[in-house]
Design a protein around this motif. Structure first.
Motif, PDB file in Angstrom:
ATOM      1  N   CYS A 279      10.084 -11.188  12.286  1.00 34.48           N
ATOM      2  CA  CYS A 279       9.023 -10.990  11.281  1.00 34.48           C
ATOM      3  C   CYS A 279       9.531 -11.392   9.908  1.00 34.48           C
TER       4      CYS A 279
ATOM      5  N   THR B  42      -0.983   0.225  -3.656  1.00 34.11           N
ATOM      6  CA  THR B  42      -2.132  -0.658  -3.930  1.00 34.11           C
ATOM      7  C   THR B  42      -2.591  -1.310  -2.631  1.00 34.11           C
TER       8      THR B  42
ATOM      9  N   VAL C 208       2.937   1.250  14.125  1.00 35.57           N
ATOM     10  CA  VAL C 208       1.856   0.503  14.789  1.00 35.57           C
ATOM     11  C   VAL C 208       2.445  -0.799  15.330  1.00 35.57           C
ATOM     12  N   ARG C 209       2.277  -1.018  16.624  1.00 35.15           N
ATOM     13  CA  ARG C 209       2.879  -2.214  17.244  1.00 35.15           C
ATOM     14  C   ARG C 209       1.927  -3.397  17.313  1.00 35.15           C
TER      15      ARG C 209
ATOM     16  N   ASN D 243      12.892   7.627  19.253  1.00 33.54           N
ATOM     17  CA  ASN D 243      11.688   6.830  19.482  1.00 33.54           C
ATOM     18  C   ASN D 243      11.150   7.290  20.840  1.00 33.54           C
TER      19      ASN D 243
ATOM     20  N   SER E  99       0.814  -1.225   0.000  1.00 29.53           N
ATOM     21  CA  SER E  99       0.000   0.000   0.000  1.00 29.53           C
ATOM     22  C   SER E  99       0.845   1.271   0.000  1.00 29.53           C
TER      23      SER E  99
ATOM     24  N   THR F 122       3.770   5.034  17.659  1.00 25.46           N
ATOM     25  CA  THR F 122       4.871   5.996  17.769  1.00 25.46           C
ATOM     26  C   THR F 122       5.209   6.604  16.418  1.00 25.46           C
TER      27      THR F 122
ATOM     28  N   ARG G  40     -10.619 -10.259   6.457  1.00 25.84           N
ATOM     29  CA  ARG G  40     -11.632 -10.145   5.383  1.00 25.84           C
ATOM     30  C   ARG G  40     -11.968 -11.495   4.770  1.00 25.84           C
TER      31      ARG G  40
ATOM     32  N   SER H 283       7.046  -1.144   8.636  1.00 26.79           N
ATOM     33  CA  SER H 283       7.584  -0.441   9.811  1.00 26.79           C
ATOM     34  C   SER H 283       9.066  -0.149   9.646  1.00 26.79           C
TER      35      SER H 283
ATOM     36  N   ARG I 225       7.558  -9.738  17.852  1.00 24.81           N
ATOM     37  CA  ARG I 225       7.299  -8.794  16.760  1.00 24.81           C
ATOM     38  C   ARG I 225       8.557  -8.088  16.255  1.00 24.81           C
ATOM     39  N   ASN I 226       9.724  -8.453  16.776  1.00 29.17           N
ATOM     40  CA  ASN I 226      10.953  -7.794  16.311  1.00 29.17           C
ATOM     41  C   ASN I 226      11.209  -8.075  14.825  1.00 29.17           C
ATOM     42  N   SER I 227      11.938  -7.153  14.206  1.00 30.91           N
ATOM     43  CA  SER I 227      12.102  -7.192  12.744  1.00 30.91           C
ATOM     44  C   SER I 227      12.698  -8.502  12.247  1.00 30.91           C
TER      45      SER I 227
ATOM     46  N   GLY J 134       4.664 -12.332  10.205  1.00 31.60           N
ATOM     47  CA  GLY J 134       4.896 -11.029  10.833  1.00 31.60           C
ATOM     48  C   GLY J 134       4.046 -10.850  12.070  1.00 31.60           C
ATOM     49  N   ARG J 135       3.788  -9.596  12.411  1.00 30.88           N
ATOM     50  CA  ARG J 135       3.185  -9.318  13.712  1.00 30.88           C
ATOM     51  C   ARG J 135       1.704  -9.715  13.804  1.00 30.88           C
TER      52      ARG J 135
HETATM   53  C1  FAD Z   1       7.503   2.605  16.707  1.00 32.98           C
HETATM   54  C2  FAD Z   1       8.057   1.243  16.526  1.00 32.98           C
HETATM   55  C3  FAD Z   1       9.385   1.017  16.840  1.00 32.98           C
HETATM   56  C4  FAD Z   1       9.921  -0.240  16.639  1.00 32.98           C
HETATM   57  N1  FAD Z   1      11.240  -0.427  16.885  1.00 32.98           N
HETATM   58  C5  FAD Z   1      11.810  -1.573  16.524  1.00 32.98           C
HETATM   59  C6  FAD Z   1      13.212  -1.721  16.538  1.00 32.98           C
HETATM   60  O1  FAD Z   1      13.937  -0.808  16.917  1.00 32.98           O
HETATM   61  N2  FAD Z   1      13.734  -2.901  16.117  1.00 32.98           N
HETATM   62  C7  FAD Z   1      12.936  -3.937  15.697  1.00 32.98           C
HETATM   63  O2  FAD Z   1      13.455  -4.980  15.317  1.00 32.98           O
HETATM   64  N3  FAD Z   1      11.607  -3.825  15.679  1.00 32.98           N
HETATM   65  C8  FAD Z   1      11.035  -2.670  16.046  1.00 32.98           C
HETATM   66  N4  FAD Z   1       9.676  -2.535  15.973  1.00 32.98           N
HETATM   67  C9  FAD Z   1       8.857  -3.703  15.608  1.00 32.98           C
HETATM   68  C10 FAD Z   1       8.924  -4.051  14.138  1.00 32.98           C
HETATM   69  O3  FAD Z   1       9.342  -2.973  13.359  1.00 32.98           O
HETATM   70  C11 FAD Z   1       7.561  -4.512  13.640  1.00 32.98           C
HETATM   71  O4  FAD Z   1       6.901  -5.309  14.556  1.00 32.98           O
HETATM   72  C12 FAD Z   1       7.760  -5.350  12.422  1.00 32.98           C
HETATM   73  O5  FAD Z   1       8.527  -4.644  11.479  1.00 32.98           O
HETATM   74  C13 FAD Z   1       6.419  -5.725  11.850  1.00 32.98           C
HETATM   75  O6  FAD Z   1       6.648  -6.237  10.603  1.00 32.98           O
HETATM   76  P1  FAD Z   1       5.461  -6.756   9.688  1.00 32.98           P
HETATM   77  O7  FAD Z   1       6.110  -6.984   8.347  1.00 32.98           O
HETATM   78  O8  FAD Z   1       4.741  -7.854  10.331  1.00 32.98           O
HETATM   79  O9  FAD Z   1       4.406  -5.554   9.624  1.00 32.98           O
HETATM   80  P2  FAD Z   1       4.561  -4.103   9.062  1.00 32.98           P
HETATM   81  O10 FAD Z   1       5.945  -3.610   9.226  1.00 32.98           O
HETATM   82  O11 FAD Z   1       3.434  -3.348   9.665  1.00 32.98           O
HETATM   83  O12 FAD Z   1       4.340  -4.270   7.501  1.00 32.98           O
HETATM   84  C14 FAD Z   1       3.088  -4.487   6.922  1.00 32.98           C
HETATM   85  C15 FAD Z   1       3.184  -4.094   5.449  1.00 32.98           C
HETATM   86  O13 FAD Z   1       1.965  -4.369   4.778  1.00 32.98           O
HETATM   87  C16 FAD Z   1       1.507  -3.200   4.112  1.00 32.98           C
HETATM   88  N5  FAD Z   1       0.027  -3.268   4.156  1.00 32.98           N
HETATM   89  C17 FAD Z   1      -0.748  -3.233   5.262  1.00 32.98           C
HETATM   90  N6  FAD Z   1      -2.036  -3.410   4.932  1.00 32.98           N
HETATM   91  C18 FAD Z   1      -2.065  -3.565   3.595  1.00 32.98           C
HETATM   92  C19 FAD Z   1      -3.120  -3.807   2.677  1.00 32.98           C
HETATM   93  N7  FAD Z   1      -4.395  -3.980   3.068  1.00 32.98           N
HETATM   94  N8  FAD Z   1      -2.817  -3.900   1.352  1.00 32.98           N
HETATM   95  C20 FAD Z   1      -1.518  -3.761   0.929  1.00 32.98           C
HETATM   96  N9  FAD Z   1      -0.475  -3.552   1.772  1.00 32.98           N
HETATM   97  C21 FAD Z   1      -0.756  -3.469   3.091  1.00 32.98           C
HETATM   98  C22 FAD Z   1       2.079  -2.037   4.887  1.00 32.98           C
HETATM   99  O14 FAD Z   1       2.192  -0.880   4.104  1.00 32.98           O
HETATM  100  C23 FAD Z   1       3.442  -2.597   5.278  1.00 32.98           C
HETATM  101  O15 FAD Z   1       4.412  -2.413   4.285  1.00 32.98           O
HETATM  102  C24 FAD Z   1       9.102  -1.294  16.162  1.00 32.98           C
HETATM  103  C25 FAD Z   1       7.763  -1.070  15.845  1.00 32.98           C
HETATM  104  C26 FAD Z   1       7.247   0.185  16.018  1.00 32.98           C
HETATM  105  C27 FAD Z   1       5.830   0.418  15.638  1.00 32.98           C
END
Ligand code: FAD
Length: 406
Positions: A366, A105, A274-275, A220, A19, A165, A148, A26, A361-363, A347-348
């Motif tokens: 995920c 998208t 978003v956490r 942060n 999107s 944050t 959905r 994140s 939920r760390n990077s 992922g998260r």
């Molecule tokens: C403020 C903050 C600080 C953090 N600090 C750290 C840190 O220092 N080190 C660390 O390791 N982790 C950290 N984390 C945690 C970590 O970054 C996230 O938990 C992790 O990156 C989540 O990864 P994800 O791929 O599951 O989700 P996300 O990173 O949320 O990725 C989801 C992806 O899907 C896309 N998307 C969502 N909905 C749709 C849709 N309907 N259609 C198309 N695309 C969509 C989004 O644009 C995004 O690219 C932090 C998190 C936050 C919020």
């Protein structure tokens, strides 16, 4: 993104839908510039995640765009990177596989029949388009596709969800001077500032750190609580509040912390961080007890040693450490929803209790989940198998061949 790479490398035809206008979620759009979870915290850090996530680190290293930061604020050794370089690394690694990439998208609607996703509706500048695939991977963080598609999910009340944050970057910081105010003292200064009544700082234990660029730091500190980020109006207000708080934290830093006097704002995250939102209900639910007791599972697809780090409402953050040998397994079954046959999560939005999520939920984890989900999807698409019927041993063997640490 890692899921797409893993699936494409296994020979699957892949469409990656995003999107935002960049990959990484994140890790880029929300301004997180440090991978945690690659290493265990403590005196003797061990690297516990390999495979595609580590290949990404190696590409950043080759570009001179990252460095390791030792155990700070309890999360373990981090890999701090240049966010813009990470966007390029992600793009090149995806496009090299031949996967198709679609930015800007939204996957906005899902049609399911007999527990099987038939098609997904995408919204973008071209209007609405339907796409159909053998298998779907939900890496939306918010479990958008799963919710959905009718998958059962859990989501706490907005007051209980972890806070959001807005991360910000400052330039013109005299880092040597700024480092003289140690974290504990910085926390005291925030408390003192709040007590004067001249400042409103919702979080008092936030932090800043250096980046690969001289004089530029990432902070942060912002805390926007009580927000359900799957509610579009609440998410919009959170973005507004996050930018407002950013200004307040910068005022505090400039006026109270040596080294920040000339600091100027370069950017706030393009998407508020978003956490926690929805978590699917999967074949297995990872619990905080599994995390803290360092539990291992026969279907483990990755390790995690990161502490529970819960950013609840209020001025502080809850920490709890993994016991025993310091690492637990993420079971494959936490990625497999109880309903819907051709869908896997990564992922998260995995199946975990809130306490477990606050660790897993760390990077690095995920991304490791993404690799497992991608390989699983390629196998299932090729063999027309359901995710819950997958031969786990085979998945684990492929992941190990690819350098994953199980
Ligand atoms: C403020 C903050 C600080 C953090 N600090 C750290 C840190 O220092 N080190 C660390 O390791 N982790 C950290 N984390 C945690 C970590 O970054 C996230 O938990 C992790 O990156 C989540 O990864 P994800 O791929 O599951 O989700 P996300 O990173 O949320 O990725 C989801 C992806 O899907 C896309 N998307 C969502 N909905 C749709 C849709 N309907 N259609 C198309 N695309 C969509 C989004 O644009 C995004 O690219 C932090 C998190 C936050 C919020």
């Amino acid at each position: 993104m890692v899921a797409a790479v893993a699936a494409a490398r296994q020979g699957a035809q892949v469409l990656l839908i995003e999107s935002q206008g960049c990959l990484g979620g994140s890790r880029t759009a929300a301004g997180v510039d440090t991978f945690y979870g690659f290493y265990t915290p403590g005196e003797l850090p061990r690297r516990i995640v390999g495979g595609i996530p580590w290949e990404i680190v190696e590409r950043l290293q080759a570009a001179g765009a990252c460095f390791e930061r030792p155990n700070t604020y309890g999360a373990g050794t981090g890999v701090t990177y240049d966010v813009e370089q990470l966007k390029l690394v992600y793009e090149s690694i995806v496009l090299e596989t031949g996967a198709s990439l679609l930015f800007h998208t939204f996957a906005c609607q899902v049609h399911t029949e007999s527990e099987t996703i038939e098609r997904v509706v995408l919204a973008n500048k071209g209007g609405l388009t339907e796409v159909s695939a053998q298998c779907y991977i939900d890496a939306t963080g918010d479990a958008d596709i799963s919710a959905r598609a009718g998958v059962a999910f859990e989501k706490r009340d907005s007051e209980q969800l972890q806070s959001l944050t807005t991360i910000f970057f400052l330039a013109n910081v005299d880092v040597a001077k700024a480092k003289q105010t140690k974290h504990d003292r910085l926390v005291d200064k925030m408390k003192e500032a709040n007590r004067t009544g001249n400042y409103h700082l919702p979080r008092e234990d936030g932090s800043w750190h250096v980046t690969p660029h001289p004089g530029i730091i990432q902070a942060n500190m912002v805390r926007v609580s009580g927000v359900d980020a799957t509610d579009p109006f609440a998410l919009t207000l959170a973005e507004v509040e996050g930018r407002k708080q950013t200004q307040e934290y910068i005022r505090f830093l400039r006026e109270n912390v040596e080294g920040f006097e000339q600091a100027c704002l370069i950017s706030t995250s393009q998407h508020i961080g978003v956490r926690e939102t929805r978590r699917i209900v999967g074949e297995v639910v990872l619990t905080e007890d599994d995390v803290l007791q360092a539990r291992k599972f026969p279907d483990g697809i990755a390790y995690c040693g990161a502490p529970v780090e819960e950013h609840h409402a209020g001025k502080e953050t809850r920490w709890a450490y993994v016991q025993g040998d310091g690492v637990y397994h993420i079971p494959y079954r936490t990625l497999v929803p109880k309903q819907v046959n051709n869908l896997i999560a990564a992922g998260r939005c995995l199946s975990a209790t809130p306490g477990a999520l606050a660790s897993v939920r760390n990077s690095a984890q995920c991304m490791a989940m993404g690799q497992a989900a991608g390989v699983a999807a390629a196998i299932c698409a090729n063999e027309k198998t359901m995710f819950r019927e997958l031969d786990i041993g085979r998945l684990q063997a492929i992941l190990t061949e690819q350098g994953a640490i199980l």
